[in-house]
Motif scaffolding. Structure first.
Motif, PDB file in Angstrom:
ATOM      1  N   ALA A  62       0.834  -1.198   0.000  1.00  0.00           N
ATOM      2  CA  ALA A  62       0.000   0.000   0.000  1.00  0.00           C
ATOM      3  C   ALA A  62       0.869   1.248   0.000  1.00  0.00           C
ATOM      4  O   ALA A  62       1.972   1.273   0.541  1.00  0.00           O
ATOM      5  CB  ALA A  62      -0.892   0.004   1.233  1.00  0.00           C
ATOM      6  N   THR A  63       0.328   2.298  -0.598  1.00  0.00           N
ATOM      7  CA  THR A  63       0.931   3.619  -0.514  1.00  0.00           C
ATOM      8  C   THR A  63      -0.057   4.536   0.202  1.00  0.00           C
ATOM      9  O   THR A  63      -1.242   4.215   0.332  1.00  0.00           O
ATOM     10  CB  THR A  63       1.204   4.196  -1.917  1.00  0.00           C
ATOM     11  N   LEU A  64       0.428   5.664   0.640  1.00  0.00           N
ATOM     12  CA  LEU A  64      -0.472   6.637   1.257  1.00  0.00           C
ATOM     13  C   LEU A  64      -1.512   7.132   0.257  1.00  0.00           C
ATOM     14  O   LEU A  64      -2.631   7.465   0.640  1.00  0.00           O
ATOM     15  CB  LEU A  64       0.327   7.803   1.836  1.00  0.00           C
ATOM     16  N   ASP A  65      -1.170   7.158  -1.033  1.00  0.00           N
ATOM     17  CA  ASP A  65      -2.145   7.556  -2.045  1.00  0.00           C
ATOM     18  C   ASP A  65      -3.295   6.562  -2.145  1.00  0.00           C
ATOM     19  O   ASP A  65      -4.437   6.954  -2.385  1.00  0.00           O
ATOM     20  CB  ASP A  65      -1.476   7.725  -3.409  1.00  0.00           C
ATOM     21  N   ASP A  66      -3.008   5.256  -1.994  1.00  0.00           N
ATOM     22  CA  ASP A  66      -4.089   4.254  -1.976  1.00  0.00           C
ATOM     23  C   ASP A  66      -5.095   4.597  -0.894  1.00  0.00           C
ATOM     24  O   ASP A  66      -6.309   4.504  -1.090  1.00  0.00           O
ATOM     25  CB  ASP A  66      -3.529   2.852  -1.706  1.00  0.00           C
ATOM     26  N   LEU A  67      -4.582   4.991   0.259  1.00  0.00           N
ATOM     27  CA  LEU A  67      -5.437   5.333   1.397  1.00  0.00           C
ATOM     28  C   LEU A  67      -6.146   6.667   1.165  1.00  0.00           C
ATOM     29  O   LEU A  67      -7.350   6.796   1.391  1.00  0.00           O
ATOM     30  CB  LEU A  67      -4.592   5.367   2.672  1.00  0.00           C
ATOM     31  N   GLY A  94       2.489   6.238   9.960  1.00  0.00           N
ATOM     32  CA  GLY A  94       2.990   7.131   8.923  1.00  0.00           C
ATOM     33  C   GLY A  94       1.906   7.905   8.194  1.00  0.00           C
ATOM     34  O   GLY A  94       2.170   8.522   7.160  1.00  0.00           O
ATOM     35  N   THR A  95       0.677   7.884   8.743  1.00  0.00           N
ATOM     36  CA  THR A  95      -0.439   8.542   8.056  1.00  0.00           C
ATOM     37  C   THR A  95      -0.794   9.907   8.643  1.00  0.00           C
ATOM     38  O   THR A  95      -1.862  10.445   8.354  1.00  0.00           O
ATOM     39  CB  THR A  95      -1.697   7.642   8.074  1.00  0.00           C
ATOM     40  N   SER A  96       0.100  10.481   9.429  1.00  0.00           N
ATOM     41  CA  SER A  96      -0.236  11.755  10.075  1.00  0.00           C
ATOM     42  C   SER A  96      -0.477  12.869   9.057  1.00  0.00           C
ATOM     43  O   SER A  96      -1.266  13.790   9.301  1.00  0.00           O
ATOM     44  CB  SER A  96       0.849  12.167  11.073  1.00  0.00           C
ATOM     45  N   GLY A  97       0.169  12.796   7.891  1.00  0.00           N
ATOM     46  CA  GLY A  97      -0.078  13.804   6.851  1.00  0.00           C
ATOM     47  C   GLY A  97      -1.529  13.767   6.381  1.00  0.00           C
ATOM     48  O   GLY A  97      -2.141  14.812   6.143  1.00  0.00           O
ATOM     49  N   LEU A  98      -2.099  12.569   6.260  1.00  0.00           N
ATOM     50  CA  LEU A  98      -3.503  12.440   5.875  1.00  0.00           C
ATOM     51  C   LEU A  98      -4.420  12.930   6.988  1.00  0.00           C
ATOM     52  O   LEU A  98      -5.485  13.487   6.726  1.00  0.00           O
ATOM     53  CB  LEU A  98      -3.828  10.978   5.533  1.00  0.00           C
ATOM     54  N   TRP A  99      -3.994  12.725   8.221  1.00  0.00           N
ATOM     55  CA  TRP A  99      -4.771  13.208   9.370  1.00  0.00           C
ATOM     56  C   TRP A  99      -4.779  14.742   9.387  1.00  0.00           C
ATOM     57  O   TRP A  99      -5.825  15.364   9.604  1.00  0.00           O
ATOM     58  CB  TRP A  99      -4.171  12.655  10.663  1.00  0.00           C
TER      59      TRP A  99
END
Length: 201
Positions: A62-67, A94-99
């Motif tokens: 998975a990548t952060l873009d998938d999420l 590692g998803t704090s940027g999306l948060w």
């Protein structure tokens, strides 16, 4: 903009959680939405990521873009002392940027797990996986008791999400009730994601 999809994101050590992910993906597709299967690499305390850059078999990483671009999320992990496995936790950390940007706010999500023992922490693992999803502002979906398999199961299955009893050697196949509950979660995620997408349009 890409077509809507449900991201089925999991970590699997011996294959049971991966099989649950495939069944959830079938439920998503039965409800008319694309399912995107993704996994995460293994980690170790000594050097963090220890897996090859591309998995030898199975789902890709998975990548952060998938999420970021998913319309819904199914998150799965084997149980580790009543908690999610470290590789999945490492990815979520590692998803704090999306948060920070609120990318996942208002998207439906559900969780699933597999254990080697019948009472090996299935429910606490599912609840532990829900916590970061709450912080992301996702809409949490479980399994209602209108699912007959939830009342009839002699293996896994909880209202918090599908679960599987893999046995001490990890080789016990999913039974009919566990399969039914996996597919039911996939269908609920897809149907909810479609309703939410239509309301946004």
């Amino acid at each position: 903009m890409s077509a809507p999809y449900v991201l089925v994101l999991y970590y699997s050590r011996h294959g049971a959680t991966a099989e649950m992910a495939r069944q959830i993906a079938r439920g998503v597709e039965q409800a008319g939405l694309e399912a995107r299967l993704r996994t995460v690499p293994a980690v170790s305390a000594e050097c963090e990521t220890v897996a090859p850059a591309i998995p030898e078999h199975g789902a890709i990483y998975a990548t952060l873009d998938d999420l970021k671009h998913c319309s819904g999320l199914a998150l799965g992990s084997p149980t580790r002392f009543g908690n999610m496995a470290a590789p999945l936790k490492y990815f979520l950390d590692g998803t704090s940027g999306l948060w920070l940007t609120g990318e996942l706010v208002g998207k439906p999500a559900g969780v699933f797990t597999s254990t080697s023992s019948l009472h090996g922490g299935q429910e606490t693992t599912l609840l532990s996986m829900l916590l970061p999803l709450l912080h992301h502002g996702m809409l949490l979906l479980g399994l209602p008791y209108s699912q007959n398999a939830l009342l009839e199961t002699r293996g896994g299955g909880t209202p918090y999400g599908p679960s599987h009893h893999a046995g001490a050697d990890g080789k016990r196949a999913l039974d009919e009730h566990e399969i039914s509950l996996c597919r039911a979660l996939g269908q609920r995620l897809a149907e909810t994601a479609k309703r939410l997408e239509n309301n946004r349009g």
